[in-house]
Design an enzyme around this catalytic site. Structure first.
Site, PDB file in Angstrom:
ATOM      1  N   ASP A   1       1.949 -87.184 -48.361  1.00 19.74           N
ATOM      2  CA  ASP A   1       0.890 -87.832 -47.564  1.00 19.74           C
ATOM      3  C   ASP A   1       0.817 -86.911 -46.244  1.00 19.74           C
ATOM      4  OD1 ASP A   1       0.532 -91.192 -46.152  1.00 19.74           O
ATOM      5  OD2 ASP A   1      -0.703 -89.433 -45.651  1.00 19.74           O
TER       6      ASP A   1
ATOM      7  N   GLN B   1      -0.600 -87.731 -41.173  1.00 23.64           N
ATOM      8  CA  GLN B   1      -0.094 -87.346 -39.783  1.00 23.64           C
ATOM      9  C   GLN B   1       0.361 -86.155 -39.542  1.00 23.64           C
ATOM     10  OE1 GLN B   1      -0.630 -89.425 -37.258  1.00 23.64           O
ATOM     11  NE2 GLN B   1      -1.397 -91.033 -38.230  1.00 23.64           N
TER      12      GLN B   1
ATOM     13  N   LYS C   1      -8.376 -88.233 -38.827  1.00 21.24           N
ATOM     14  CA  LYS C   1      -6.951 -88.396 -38.055  1.00 21.24           C
ATOM     15  C   LYS C   1      -7.220 -86.747 -37.536  1.00 21.24           C
ATOM     16  CE  LYS C   1      -4.818 -91.875 -40.140  1.00 21.24           C
ATOM     17  NZ  LYS C   1      -4.621 -93.063 -39.349  1.00 21.24           N
TER      18      LYS C   1
ATOM     19  N   HIS D   1       3.595 -95.006 -45.317  1.00 22.76           N
ATOM     20  CA  HIS D   1       2.329 -96.093 -44.889  1.00 22.76           C
ATOM     21  C   HIS D   1       1.878 -96.662 -46.375  1.00 22.76           C
ATOM     22  CE1 HIS D   1      -2.007 -96.628 -44.433  1.00 22.76           C
ATOM     23  NE2 HIS D   1      -1.720 -96.250 -43.170  1.00 22.76           N
TER      24      HIS D   1
ATOM     25  N   CYS E   1       0.203-100.689 -40.824  1.00 20.59           N
ATOM     26  CA  CYS E   1       0.393-100.469 -42.404  1.00 20.59           C
ATOM     27  C   CYS E   1       1.615 -99.716 -42.791  1.00 20.59           C
ATOM     28  CB  CYS E   1      -0.933 -99.551 -42.530  1.00 20.59           C
ATOM     29  SG  CYS E   1      -2.441-100.203 -42.275  1.00 20.59           S
TER      30      CYS E   1
END
Lengths: 154, 413
Positions: free
Chosen positions: B207, B210, B233, B130, B371
């Site tokens: 990261d 998600q 999220k 991303h 993104c």
């Protein structure tokens, strides 16, 4: 049909789908005198508009190439149909007229030549898609004014 | 990912009713929300926790001696402790509260990397990332002369592990990678990759934006050096996020932003920075947001992340099967291990046209490049339509999605 359904069919009416599927004047123009890119990078619409302007300041020929959503392609196709053979001054006026119509609250009156562009009226109910419809027209403006940077409506 | 054998009757209706926002109509149709990967909805308990804090407990944190200030501080620090436990960090000094994944990654880029890298050093990322896990590193490279290296992916959207290994050379200063791809749903074998990186003394930032919503996260088990994620999220409020960082690394990092609260003493002769984790929390934080994030942790733990993972996987399988039956569908992102995020294209229809038509049927999906422009370029497309499933979705939602796609095909036929 509900109002919302009407809106959707208004946006994707036959004329738009036809122009999106079979865009008119599609391809590169070899002897173009003016050209400009129109890019909405966040959206993925990317086109290049070509104009051949003759000694009498008339758009003798025009074409476009590129990829994008049905609205942006249809709008570009309708644009080429509309400006071909027209004086540059008329094309400038069409740009003013159509962008005001699509983005304004009061629909500007349309020149008789622009009747087909009524097909784009549906986009007014879909604010996030207006930029798709106006992209080609901003590319037209850029081409006429020989701007260096690609046009964008984002 | 092997499926547990237990076939629990999933109390679907119970979870869905916790989310008041889902009870509305869009364009004359009941809302079908399939865009949780962009931002998840908040359960009533989170909304209530935020409102209750604002109505009863609010004051500035850390600095006051009055009762409300104590209550606010307890609520805020209490949330930090919940988060520590949620990801199994060993100490609360390793939990830095930020405004989101993006700020967390920028913090590491500017505070951990920038002071130490220069020409000849490399920062290694992957082609799946991303923009939040690309641009901060590009900026550091520009600032310092370090080089950005990108590990490749295959056409299914999986990391090419041999190529990644080969890129883990001596001059790599840090590896920054996503846990789960937001565009393609690919779950990366983070634990395995971290182990290999550690063998080569390469610190790893994950990261986890998600990752956290879809599975139980244990940062000690993953053994990564940094893990970044966002509150919104994982069913919490926007404007909240976390950077987990190994204490020894955070200790050695200079502060990223200066101001109040991150200091012990300020004078014009010199300033003494505060201890961890406060050193990285300048200014008054998003207190009410963090309180909401703590409530989101409570909500998720009351169900159990493993249970949520099973539910999502089953619904995802149903969605993939249903989509695959559509003539003209192209599934984008077909890794072996996936979270409940599915990108796709339909015939020649541009994803934005799909999105508009689906919205007209009350179905919310996301369209475009998500993104992750490099991913799209790699796959030779300008964007996709993306449906993402969360614990409040059900088979009805998928059936409505399929119906709406049928309508799009009708219009464009």
């Amino acid at each position: 049909m509900s109002q919302q359904s009407d809106d959707l069919y208004d946006l994707y009416r036959e004329l738009i789908l036809d122009h999106a599927r079979s865009p008119r004047h599609f391809g590169r123009l070899e002897n173009a005198t003016h050209e400009a890119a129109g890019i909405n990078p966040l959206c993925g619409d990317k086109l290049r508009l070509y104009l051949q302007i003759d000694a009498d300041d008339r758009i003798a020929d025009t074409s476009f190439e590129g990829t994008g959503c049905a609205i942006s392609v249809a709008s570009a196709s309708l644009l080429t149909d509309t400006v071909i053979g027209q004086p540059v001054a008329a094309a400038e006026a069409y740009f003013e007229s159509i962008t005001r119509r699509l983005t304004g609250t009061e629909p500007a009156d349309l020149d008789a030549r622009l009747e087909k562009l009524r097909a784009l009226d549906g986009v007014r109910e879909f604010p996030s898609r207006v930029k798709c419809a106006t992209l080609a027209w901003h590319a037209l403006y850029s081409a006429l004014h020989k701007h260096d940077q690609p046009a964008t409506t984002e | 990912m092997t499926q547990p054998q237990a076939r629990t009757t999933l109390p679907v209706e119970n979870w869905r009713k916790d989310f008041p926002i889902l009870d509305q109509s869009v364009s004359g149709h009941p809302l079908v929300f399939l865009d949780s990967a962009a931002s998840a909805q908040q359960p009533q308990s989170v909304i209530d926790a935020v409102a209750r804090y604002q109505q009863e407990d609010h004051a500035n944190v850390h600095r006051g001696v009055h009762t409300l200030s104590h209550r606010a501080t307890d609520a805020y620090e209490g949330a930090r402790d919940k988060i520590r436990e949620f990801i199994n960090a060993s100490s609360r000094t390793e939990i830095v509260l930020t405004s989101g994944t993006t700020e967390s990654i920028n913090l590491v880029a500017q505070s951990f990397c920038r002071p130490r890298v220069g020409p000849g050093d490399k920062i290694l990322i992957t082609h799946l990332e991303h923009h939040a896990n690309i641009v901060p590193w590009q900026m550091v490279c520009e600032q310092t002369g370090a080089e950005l290296v990108v590990a490749p992916i295959d056409d299914d959207g999986q990391l090419e592990l041999d190529a990644l290994r080969a890129l883990m050379t001596d001059d790599v200063f840090i590896l920054a990678m996503g846990h789960v791809s937001n565009a393609l749903g690919t779950i990366n074998p983070v634990k395995e990759i971290v182990a290999e990186a550690r063998q080569r003394s390469i610190p790893v930032l994950v990261d986890g934006a998600q990752g956290v919503p879809h599975m139980a996260i244990d940062v000690q088990d993953l053994d990564c050096d940094f893990y970044a994620f966002s509150g919104h999220k994982m069913f919490g409020p926007t404007g909240t996020g976390v950077l987990y960082g190994r204490e020894s690394l955070l200790d050695a990092m200079p502060p990223y932003q200066g101001g109040g609260d991150m200091i012990l003493e300020v004078s014009f002769d010199g300033t003494v920075y505060n201890d961890l984790p406060y050193k990285f929390e300048a200014g008054t934080p998003n207190i009410s947001g963090v309180v909401g994030l703590g409530a989101a942790v409570d909500y998720l733990l009351s169900i159990g992340m493993d249970r949520i993972a099973v539910f999502e996987q089953q619904l995802h399988d149903y969605m993939v099967a249903a989509l695959s039956e559509i003539d003209g569908i192209r599934l984008v992102g077909t890794a072996r291990d996936k979270a409940s995020v599915q990108s796709f294209l339909l015939d020649d229809i541009h994803s934005h046209d799909l999105g508009t038509i689906l919205d007209h049927q009350g179905v919310a999906i996301r369209t475009g490049h998500h993104c992750a422009m490099p991913v799209m370029t790699r796959l030779g497309i300008s964007g996709t339509a993306r449906a993402s499933v969360a614990l409040y979705n059900n088979r009805d939602d998928i059936d409505r999605l399929v119906q709406a796609l049928g309508k799009a095909q009708q219009i464009f036929s």
